[in-house]
Design a protein around this motif. Structure first.
Motif, PDB file in Angstrom:
ATOM      1  N   GLU A   1      37.643  -6.200 -12.410  1.00  0.00           N
ATOM      2  CA  GLU A   1      38.139  -7.064 -13.482  1.00  0.00           C
ATOM      3  C   GLU A   1      37.849  -8.522 -13.157  1.00  0.00           C
ATOM      4  O   GLU A   1      37.457  -9.297 -14.032  1.00  0.00           O
ATOM      5  CB  GLU A   1      39.635  -6.858 -13.687  1.00  0.00           C
ATOM      6  CG  GLU A   1      39.998  -5.556 -14.352  1.00  0.00           C
ATOM      7  CD  GLU A   1      41.500  -5.317 -14.402  1.00  0.00           C
ATOM      8  OE1 GLU A   1      42.271  -6.221 -13.995  1.00  0.00           O
ATOM      9  OE2 GLU A   1      41.904  -4.238 -14.841  1.00  0.00           O
ATOM     10  N   GLY A   2      38.040  -8.895 -11.889  1.00  0.00           N
ATOM     11  CA  GLY A   2      37.732 -10.262 -11.461  1.00  0.00           C
ATOM     12  C   GLY A   2      36.257 -10.577 -11.629  1.00  0.00           C
ATOM     13  O   GLY A   2      35.889 -11.662 -12.084  1.00  0.00           O
TER      14      GLY A   2
ATOM     15  N   ALA B   1      31.947 -13.257 -17.324  1.00  0.00           N
ATOM     16  CA  ALA B   1      32.168 -13.800 -18.665  1.00  0.00           C
ATOM     17  C   ALA B   1      32.263 -15.321 -18.604  1.00  0.00           C
ATOM     18  O   ALA B   1      31.679 -16.027 -19.450  1.00  0.00           O
ATOM     19  CB  ALA B   1      33.445 -13.211 -19.266  1.00  0.00           C
ATOM     20  N   GLN B   2      32.960 -15.829 -17.589  1.00  0.00           N
ATOM     21  CA  GLN B   2      33.100 -17.278 -17.447  1.00  0.00           C
ATOM     22  C   GLN B   2      31.739 -17.907 -17.148  1.00  0.00           C
ATOM     23  O   GLN B   2      31.395 -18.953 -17.712  1.00  0.00           O
ATOM     24  CB  GLN B   2      34.096 -17.584 -16.327  1.00  0.00           C
ATOM     25  CG  GLN B   2      34.469 -19.033 -16.215  1.00  0.00           C
ATOM     26  CD  GLN B   2      35.488 -19.251 -15.104  1.00  0.00           C
ATOM     27  OE1 GLN B   2      35.601 -18.447 -14.186  1.00  0.00           O
ATOM     28  NE2 GLN B   2      36.222 -20.338 -15.200  1.00  0.00           N
TER      29      GLN B   2
ATOM     30  N   LEU C   1      27.047 -20.921 -18.890  1.00  0.00           N
ATOM     31  CA  LEU C   1      25.611 -20.963 -19.093  1.00  0.00           C
ATOM     32  C   LEU C   1      25.277 -21.224 -20.559  1.00  0.00           C
ATOM     33  O   LEU C   1      24.390 -22.025 -20.873  1.00  0.00           O
ATOM     34  CB  LEU C   1      24.970 -19.644 -18.632  1.00  0.00           C
ATOM     35  CG  LEU C   1      23.454 -19.541 -18.788  1.00  0.00           C
ATOM     36  CD1 LEU C   1      22.766 -20.590 -17.930  1.00  0.00           C
ATOM     37  CD2 LEU C   1      22.994 -18.149 -18.403  1.00  0.00           C
ATOM     38  N   ALA C   2      25.991 -20.558 -21.456  1.00  0.00           N
ATOM     39  CA  ALA C   2      25.752 -20.773 -22.890  1.00  0.00           C
ATOM     40  C   ALA C   2      26.066 -22.216 -23.269  1.00  0.00           C
ATOM     41  O   ALA C   2      25.314 -22.845 -24.028  1.00  0.00           O
ATOM     42  CB  ALA C   2      26.596 -19.806 -23.716  1.00  0.00           C
TER      43      ALA C   2
END
Length: 159
Positions: free
Chosen positions: A83-84, A90-91, A96-97
């Motif tokens: 999960e981490g 995701a972070q 990056l986005a």
């Protein structure tokens, strides 16, 4: 085939009679007692072996419970780590986005600045060669002779 003597004088015995010698029966009883003792010893050995196997089974069950607890704890820790990692991915993807968006905006701003520069350069190239007096120079002095120029009226204003 052994046929018991069944006649009237023996009916009161109702089947309690001996056809062989007592020594034979004693040997048979001794053999049966010996066989019974052997079976009791086997039963005792079997009971001891069964108790030992039961104790071993209980210890194995205890080990199994301990390992199951350890396995479930490791599985819980692994799920937390995954999960981490997923949250970190995701972070990182979001960062990056955002960075890619800022780079695209910067590229767009550079392209617009370059377009303005090109447009300003073209405007400068297309301008007439009329020199303009810079603002920091001294104003043109008035002609001597009363400050009246031929083109000014009586009030000193130019016409």
């Amino acid at each position: 085939v052994l046929l018991p003597p069944c006649c009237l004088p023996f009916c009161c015995l109702s089947g309690v009679y001996v056809l062989g010698r007592p020594e034979v029966y004693q040997r048979q009883l001794h053999g049966l007692r010996h066989e019974l003792r052997l079976r009791e010893e086997d039963a005792a050995r079997h009971e001891a072996t069964s108790r030992e196997a039961l104790n071993h089974l209980e210890s194995v069950r205890g080990e199994l419970d301990r390992f199951t607890g350890m396995w479930s704890e490791e599985r819980r820790k692994r799920a937390e780590v995954e999960e981490g990692w997923e949250a970190h991915r995701a972070q990182a993807a979001e960062a990056l986005a955002a960075h890619l968006r800022s780079l695209a905006e910067e590229r767009e701003a550079r392209m617009q600045a370059e377009a303005r520069h090109v447009q300003a350069s073209r405007q400068l190239a297309n301008m007439n060669d009329v020199p303009e007096q810079p603002r920091w120079t001294k104003p043109v002095p008035k002609p001597p002779g009363g400050g009246m120029s031929p083109k000014s009226d009586a009030g000193g204003r130019e016409t």
